[in-house]
Scaffold this motif. Structure first.
Motif, PDB file in Angstrom:
ATOM      1  N   LYS A   5      13.961 -44.164  13.188  1.00  0.00           N
ATOM      2  CA  LYS A   5      15.058 -44.933  13.966  1.00  0.00           C
ATOM      3  C   LYS A   5      14.416 -45.553  15.325  1.00  0.00           C
ATOM      4  N   LEU A   6      14.702 -46.772  15.355  1.00  0.00           N
ATOM      5  CA  LEU A   6      14.154 -47.316  16.734  1.00  0.00           C
ATOM      6  C   LEU A   6      15.243 -47.132  17.729  1.00  0.00           C
ATOM      7  N   GLY A   7      15.097 -46.031  18.535  1.00  0.00           N
ATOM      8  CA  GLY A   7      15.921 -45.767  19.922  1.00  0.00           C
ATOM      9  C   GLY A   7      17.304 -45.353  19.362  1.00  0.00           C
ATOM     10  N   LYS A   8      18.035 -45.996  19.835  1.00  0.00           N
ATOM     11  CA  LYS A   8      19.533 -45.931  19.478  1.00  0.00           C
ATOM     12  C   LYS A   8      20.166 -47.104  18.760  1.00  0.00           C
ATOM     13  N   THR A   9      19.317 -47.874  18.090  1.00  0.00           N
ATOM     14  CA  THR A   9      19.726 -49.227  17.435  1.00  0.00           C
ATOM     15  C   THR A   9      20.204 -49.017  16.139  1.00  0.00           C
ATOM     16  N   GLY A 198      17.037 -41.948  25.125  1.00  0.00           N
ATOM     17  CA  GLY A 198      17.271 -42.311  23.641  1.00  0.00           C
ATOM     18  C   GLY A 198      16.424 -43.640  23.273  1.00  0.00           C
ATOM     19  N   MET A 199      15.150 -43.743  23.743  1.00  0.00           N
ATOM     20  CA  MET A 199      14.541 -44.725  23.565  1.00  0.00           C
ATOM     21  C   MET A 199      13.138 -44.189  22.539  1.00  0.00           C
ATOM     22  N   SER A 200      12.754 -45.186  21.665  1.00  0.00           N
ATOM     23  CA  SER A 200      11.520 -44.892  20.979  1.00  0.00           C
ATOM     24  C   SER A 200      10.261 -45.193  21.905  1.00  0.00           C
ATOM     25  N   LEU A 201       8.984 -44.169  21.511  1.00  0.00           N
ATOM     26  CA  LEU A 201       8.035 -44.396  22.167  1.00  0.00           C
ATOM     27  C   LEU A 201       6.976 -45.004  21.168  1.00  0.00           C
ATOM     28  N   VAL A 202       6.733 -46.311  21.410  1.00  0.00           N
ATOM     29  CA  VAL A 202       5.726 -47.088  20.360  1.00  0.00           C
ATOM     30  C   VAL A 202       4.276 -46.796  21.069  1.00  0.00           C
ATOM     31  N   ALA A 203       3.520 -45.883  20.248  1.00  0.00           N
ATOM     32  CA  ALA A 203       2.140 -45.802  20.642  1.00  0.00           C
ATOM     33  C   ALA A 203       0.997 -46.892  20.225  1.00  0.00           C
TER      34      ALA A 203
END
Length: 330
Positions: A5-9, A198-203
């Motif tokens: 899931k992308l963050g809380k989206t 609640g964020m994603s970490l895009v590496a």
């Protein structure tokens, strides 16, 4: 392919995305950019279940977005599209960052035109402008969401303080920062902050710009125009020291029956469900190898072994030149 899931989206994106920069920019010289192979690689990515494509307006000064427009024309519904704004080039080839509301709106319009799409799924500020309050930058980005030109917002290489200020203005879905076996700067306050909010970490550069793949055994073989020649980790003395650590990782990967690249990506995926690596490649053979890393399971003993290898060999050299480092963690 696995999905996260992308963050809380609530959006599902492939656990391994595709960084498209190298198809048009930075790695190699002009003769290395093969549009036909790049388009075939993009097609294969979708077949493999990779739906998360990452670009930016600075990659090839717009050329990479134009390249992606050719697959977006027929496959838009299969793609979760991310691009970035902010870097402006001078006549001498140098660049600076502009996060002003006026410029970012111009940049968004230009990206939409090059990509030939009506909306960008994830729009990042490529850096934080030290001369513009982050609240102003994100406030203007939020207006793009209201106008239907952008769906979700992201930041890149932002400090924990900037992340908090930005998120207070408008929800930030993802932070994109360099994260790999050799670059772990985000571990600590930054990752703690993204998780709290609640964020994603895009590496990005999850393979250490190719270093942790074991494919580069002599930095002198890089073409004269290759961006990596400017990076301290690839320079004489540092490269040889780093190669010793890569060799140890390579030996462990062989024991596991996987490649060093797959070990590197699997390690990142094991750091948490909020981590989404976006390895870049312009060739199908490497794409298949990278995608297969989503199925690699590392147990606690494997992770301990990897940590032991990393502790035994200190990474030599900074991840960027002194000037570029001034633009990160702001």
């Amino acid at each position: 392919m696995q999905y996260r899931k992308l963050g809380k989206t609530g959006e599902s994106i492939s656990a391994i995305g595709l960084g498209c920069m190298g198809m048009s920019f930075a790695y190699g010289n002009a003769t290395d950019f093969n549009e036909a192979e790049s388009l075939n690689t993009l097609e294969l990515a979708l077949e493999l279940g990779i739906n998360f494509l990452d670009t930016a307006d600075m990659y090839g000064q717009g050329a990479n977005e134009i390249l992606l427009s050719k697959i977006l024309a027929t496959k838009r519904d299969k793609i979760f599209l991310a691009t970035k704004f902010g870097f402006k080039f001078k006549e001498d080839g140098s660049y600076f960052f502009d996060g002003s509301p006026k410029y970012l709106k111009q940049a968004c319009e230009a990206s939409l035109k090059r990509l030939k799409v009506d909306v960008i799924d994830l729009y990042y500020a490529h850096r934080v402008d030290e001369n513009v309050p982050i609240e102003d930058t994100v406030g203007a980005m939020a207006e793009l969401v209201k106008e239907g030109k952008v769906r979700y917002l992201g930041l890149s290489e932002a400090s924990a303080a900037s992340i908090r200020k930005a998120n207070a203005v408008h929800p930030i879905a993802a932070l994109q920062s360099e994260y790999s076996l050799f670059t772990r700067d985000v571990e600590g306050e930054i990752l703690k902050t993204t998780r709290e909010l609640g964020m994603s970490l895009v590496a990005y550069s999850p393979l250490g710009r190719g270093l942790t793949t074991g494919a580069i055994t002599d930095a002198a073989t890089l073409s004269n125009d290759d961006f990596r020649r400017t990076l301290p980790r690839f320079q004489e003395g540092n490269f040889e020291q780093n190669l010793q650590t890569v060799t140890a990782l390579e030996n462990f990967a062989k024991e596991k029956g996987i490649t060093t690249a797959q070990l590197s990506l699997a390690w990142l995926l094991a750091q948490g469900e909020d981590i989404v690596p976006i390895p870049g490649t312009k060739r199908r053979k490497y794409l298949q190898e990278n995608a297969a890393a989503a199925d690699v399971q590392l147990n606690s003993a494997d992770l301990e072994k990897i940590d032991a290898i990393l502790k035994a060999g200190t990474v030599a050299g900074a991840r960027y030149s002194e000037g570029a480092l001034k633009l990160v963690n702001r």
